[in-house]
Enzyme design. Structure first.
Site, PDB file in Angstrom:
ATOM      1  N   ASN A 211       0.952  -0.904  -0.175  1.00 18.98           N
ATOM      2  CA  ASN A 211       0.189   0.307   0.041  1.00 18.98           C
ATOM      3  C   ASN A 211       1.029   1.362  -0.428  1.00 18.98           C
ATOM      4  OD1 ASN A 211       0.386   0.777   2.749  1.00 18.98           O
ATOM      5  ND2 ASN A 211      -0.876  -1.313   3.504  1.00 18.98           N
ATOM      6  N   ASP A 280      -4.771  -6.301   5.521  1.00 22.62           N
ATOM      7  CA  ASP A 280      -5.783  -6.736   5.907  1.00 22.62           C
ATOM      8  C   ASP A 280      -5.567  -7.946   4.898  1.00 22.62           C
ATOM      9  OD1 ASP A 280      -6.000  -5.154   8.062  1.00 22.62           O
ATOM     10  OD2 ASP A 280      -7.147  -3.889   5.920  1.00 22.62           O
ATOM     11  N   LYS A 290       7.779 -17.602 -10.914  1.00 21.49           N
ATOM     12  CA  LYS A 290       7.048 -16.455 -11.090  1.00 21.49           C
ATOM     13  C   LYS A 290       5.868 -16.969 -12.107  1.00 21.49           C
ATOM     14  CE  LYS A 290       7.941 -12.739 -14.557  1.00 21.49           C
ATOM     15  NZ  LYS A 290       8.424 -12.341 -15.367  1.00 21.49           N
ATOM     16  N   PHE A 324      -4.505   3.091  14.378  1.00 25.46           N
ATOM     17  CA  PHE A 324      -4.789   4.165  13.538  1.00 25.46           C
ATOM     18  C   PHE A 324      -5.958   3.835  12.697  1.00 25.46           C
ATOM     19  CE2 PHE A 324      -1.309   7.496  13.467  1.00 25.46           C
ATOM     20  CZ  PHE A 324      -0.951   7.577  14.503  1.00 25.46           C
ATOM     21  N   LYS A 338     -14.020   1.223  15.439  1.00 22.49           N
ATOM     22  CA  LYS A 338     -12.342   0.349  15.409  1.00 22.49           C
ATOM     23  C   LYS A 338     -11.543  -0.065  16.792  1.00 22.49           C
ATOM     24  CE  LYS A 338     -10.754   0.230  11.461  1.00 22.49           C
ATOM     25  NZ  LYS A 338     -10.297   1.100  10.222  1.00 22.49           N
ATOM     26  N   LYS A 342     -11.454  -3.961  18.910  1.00 25.44           N
ATOM     27  CA  LYS A 342      -9.871  -3.659  18.795  1.00 25.44           C
ATOM     28  C   LYS A 342      -9.401  -3.608  20.041  1.00 25.44           C
ATOM     29  CE  LYS A 342      -8.642  -2.937  14.058  1.00 25.44           C
ATOM     30  NZ  LYS A 342      -7.940  -3.284  13.697  1.00 25.44           N
TER      31      LYS A 342
END
Ligand code: C5P
Length: 400
Positions: A211, A280, A290, A324, A338, A342
């Protein structure tokens, strides 16, 4: 560290001399900038003698006699880039107005616009000027922009009136400056574990899922915590950032590696801050060869990764846990969800679609959602400033 001290024209200008001394005792390198009216109250010579440096008084030319030259005309840019903080004490109603409205009329107001360093102002003025809606509006604007204000004290004022407007005590100003610079050792004796950066999940030997995280927020947290005296363990996915000095750096690549490192090192930490943008999902099966090009559609099957933060939340003990939430929609709702899901004490939420927030920027715009239901929205600040605001809240949670 280098700071610029702006002295403006109020009776309290003489107190700035004492302030210079105290700042120097904190090992700060002080460059004094005086406005024209400040020089009606105290001479530049006093500050030049205390700092051993030429006092900056004019925008063009070092003094009234000297002609304007290129060096002095661009000096505000050089000073603006050099300093770690701009302090204005005493700050008159006039300079607050100039700052609030972006008026660059002299060296000091130009410096305010040109610098990206944090700004602290310590206002001092007559009580009626202080209470005037114009002054209060200007302060509100400056606060919303992230300027730190050391409020004046109540007491007997030079004009003969009594009320708010007396320059804050030198110690209060020094305390604020050191706090903003992260020079207070209020995290001494604590171990802070920070995760940072992206993770990489292999698809095949040459490709991976990742990301846009740069790691800047996590590295700023590690640096800020370390400067405040904490022992810091920084568990980092791949980034290009320099490792902050004195930090115990643990490089990892995948979510699984990050999880193992966090689980091993969390035992020694009183505070865990998960700033990493952990993947995630990961490919259900990484290919050992490959993947070859073909004409058919290719479907990649993904499986969820372990949620490291939630795992820690389940066996939290007395540890402070901060997560975060990077969101593109329904920020508050997602953040509150969250917090509960969490088992965290705080969720730092940012809307990554906003200009100046989120990935790969040097600034961030976040709201802190706390377990006790409080929400603390912060203005756009540098990631280092955001880090310190988060740590301030962590300390408060530790002290409860
Ligand atoms: O659920 P979401 O991924 O948006 O949550 C973000 C928070 O959870 C961050 O603090 C991140 O570091 C943490 N996280 C985690 N393990 C995952 C995914 C996210 O610890 N697998």
């Amino acid at each position: 560290m280098k700071i610029a001290l702006g002295v403006t024209g109020g009776v309290a200008a003489y107190k700035a001399a004492e302030l210079v001394r105290r700042l120097q005792q904190e090992k700060l390198d002080v460059q004094v900038v005086m406005t024209r009216s400040a020089r009606e109250f105290i001479t530049p010579l006093t500050f030049a003698a205390l700092t051993g440096k030429k006092v900056i008084t004019e925008m063009f030319g070092a003094d009234d006699a000297a002609p304007a030259n290129v060096e002095s005309a661009i000096e505000h840019i050089a000073v603006a880039q050099r300093i770690d903080l701009l302090l204005v004490a005493p700050a008159t109603a006039d300079i607050l107005g100039q700052f609030a409205h972006g008026i660059a009329g002299d060296f000091l107001s130009t410096l305010y616009l040109a610098t990206k360093a944090p700004v602290v102002v310590a206002p001092a003025m007559n009580v009626n000027m202080w209470e005037h809606p114009a002054t209060q509006e200007n302060l509100k604007t400056l606060r919303a922009r992230g300027v730190h204000v050391v409020d004046p004290e109540e007491g007997y004022l030079a004009c003969g009136m009594t009320g708010a407007g007396r320059l804050a005590a030198t110690e209060a100003i020094v305390e604020k400056v050191c706090g903003v610079l992260g020079l207070r050792h209020d995290l001494e004796g604590q171990t802070v574990l920070v995760t940072a950066g992206p993770t990489r999940e292999d698809i095949d030997p040459v490709r991976f899922l990742t990301n846009r995280s740069s790691g800047k927020m996590g590295y700023a947290l590690a640096e800020a915590a370390s400067r405040r005296g904490a022992r810091v363990v920084l568990i980092s996915g791949p980034t290009d950032l320099p490792v902050p000095e004195g930090v115990d750096w643990v490089p990892v690549r995948t979510t699984e590696e990050m999880r193992n490192a966090v689980r091993e090192r969390a035992r020694e930490a009183q505070v865990v801050i998960m700033a990493a943008a952990v993947s995630d999902y990961r490919p259900a099966a990484a290919q050992s060869q490959k993947l070859k090009r073909g004409d058919d559609r290719l479907t990649l099957e993904l499986e969820p990764t372990p949620d490291i933060l939630a795992e820690l939340g389940r066996e939290k003990g007395s540890r402070i846990l901060v997560g975060f939430a990077a969101e593109t929609d329904r920020l508050a709702e997602n953040a509150r969800g969250k917090l509960a899901r969490k088992g965290a004490d705080m969720i730092v939420a940012n809307d990554v679609t906003q200009e100046g927030a989120g990935f790969d920027t040097d600034t961030n715009i976040v709201t802190l959602f706390l377990r006790d239901g409080r929400e603390v929205p912060l203005p756009k600040l540098s990631k280092f400033d955001v880090a310190n605001r988060i740590l301030d809240q962590v300390l408060q949670l530790r002290q409860r």
